[in-house]
Design a protein around this motif. Sequence first.
Motif, short mmCIF file in Angstrom:
data_model
loop_
_atom_site.label_atom_id
_atom_site.label_comp_id
_atom_site.label_asym_id
_atom_site.label_seq_id
_atom_site.Cartn_x
_atom_site.Cartn_y
_atom_site.Cartn_z
N VAL A 260 0.90 -1.16 0.05
CA VAL A 260 -0.04 -0.02 -0.01
C VAL A 260 0.74 1.27 0.03
O VAL A 260 1.95 1.34 0.96
N ILE A 261 0.72 2.35 -0.83
CA ILE A 261 1.19 3.39 -0.86
C ILE A 261 0.87 4.12 0.45
O ILE A 261 -0.14 4.29 1.09
N THR A 262 2.05 4.76 1.25
CA THR A 262 1.71 5.64 2.51
C THR A 262 0.65 6.52 2.15
O THR A 262 -0.01 6.90 3.07
N ASP B 32 -6.44 11.17 12.02
CA ASP B 32 -5.60 12.05 12.65
C ASP B 32 -4.00 11.37 12.68
O ASP B 32 -3.65 11.03 14.07
N ILE B 33 -3.45 10.90 11.83
CA ILE B 33 -2.37 10.10 11.66
C ILE B 33 -1.32 10.86 10.81
O ILE B 33 -1.55 10.98 9.53
N ASN B 34 0.11 10.76 11.04
CA ASN B 34 1.02 11.45 10.38
C ASN B 34 2.43 10.53 10.58
O ASN B 34 2.79 10.07 11.44
N ILE B 35 2.98 10.11 9.36
CA ILE B 35 3.99 9.27 9.06
C ILE B 35 5.22 10.49 9.07
O ILE B 35 5.52 11.01 8.15
N LEU B 36 6.08 10.18 10.38
CA LEU B 36 7.24 10.88 10.43
C LEU B 36 8.08 10.34 9.31
O LEU B 36 8.94 11.31 8.65
N ARG C 220 12.19 9.41 4.20
CA ARG C 220 11.66 10.57 4.93
C ARG C 220 11.31 11.53 3.39
O ARG C 220 10.05 12.12 3.36
N LYS C 221 12.18 11.79 2.57
CA LYS C 221 12.18 12.26 1.23
C LYS C 221 11.03 11.54 0.61
O LYS C 221 11.36 10.26 0.49
N GLU C 222 10.16 12.09 -0.34
CA GLU C 222 9.19 11.30 -1.38
C GLU C 222 8.44 10.15 -0.39
O GLU C 222 8.24 9.08 -0.81
N LEU C 223 8.05 10.45 0.98
CA LEU C 223 7.53 9.44 1.73
C LEU C 223 5.89 9.29 1.21
O LEU C 223 5.90 7.71 1.37
#
Length: 231
Positions: free
Chosen positions: A165-167, A176-180, A190-193
């Motif tokens: 699955v694409i993030t 309310d979720i962010n992927i650090l 982190r780039k192009e996460l």
Amino acid sequence: MMNVVFMVLYFLIIGLVIEISVTLLKLTGLKNTVARFQVISMLTGTGFTTDESKSIIDHPVRRKISMFLILFGAFSLAVIISSISTLLTDDLRLMELSIIIGILTILTITVKTPFINNRLSNKMQSEMHNHYELWEHPIEEVLFLENEDVVMQIDINEDSEFIDVITFDIVSRGVDINILYIESGEAKIRKELNEHKIKLGDNLFLYGNKNEIEETFSKEIEAMNKKENAS
């Protein structure tokens, strides 16, 4: 008899120092029970490595208070050992100790009054804001905007529904979720996460609402708990 009076007076000084330090740590945002445990731990040099101790290390103002307590604790231990081992002499300096106790008593009462409490609390917040960069602040003060905010690591196992699955598809669901960042093998992405396709063995480092993270990644968390209990 004079030795006993000396010891009682000195332990009273230690008790007052504890009360003042606990009050000051509470003004920085620590809970009363945590502040008291950490003060006694630092004062006695017991070195408990609890999760709460990290909240002391990560906070510049709390570090200054802890340095004083560690030094005062070492000095107090030397005084107590000296008092017991030598039984002292007639020069116990009880008058000087009584004056110190009086000063500390007044200081304890002063820092506990609501007016001074508010002034000191504002002063400490101003100190943090004006003299320390954002990255020097404790993470909970910077990131945790609400009580349910957390930073959590999620391991992607073979039964995860997020494999391939694409993030972007995860965070775009309105949760309310962010992927650090994502730890994928040796790489930390982190780039192009948002374009990363999740693979088996990836570790997701998330920031957001605790309940929503646990609900979205319930299977992964259950598998992680089983693995931890089995080890």
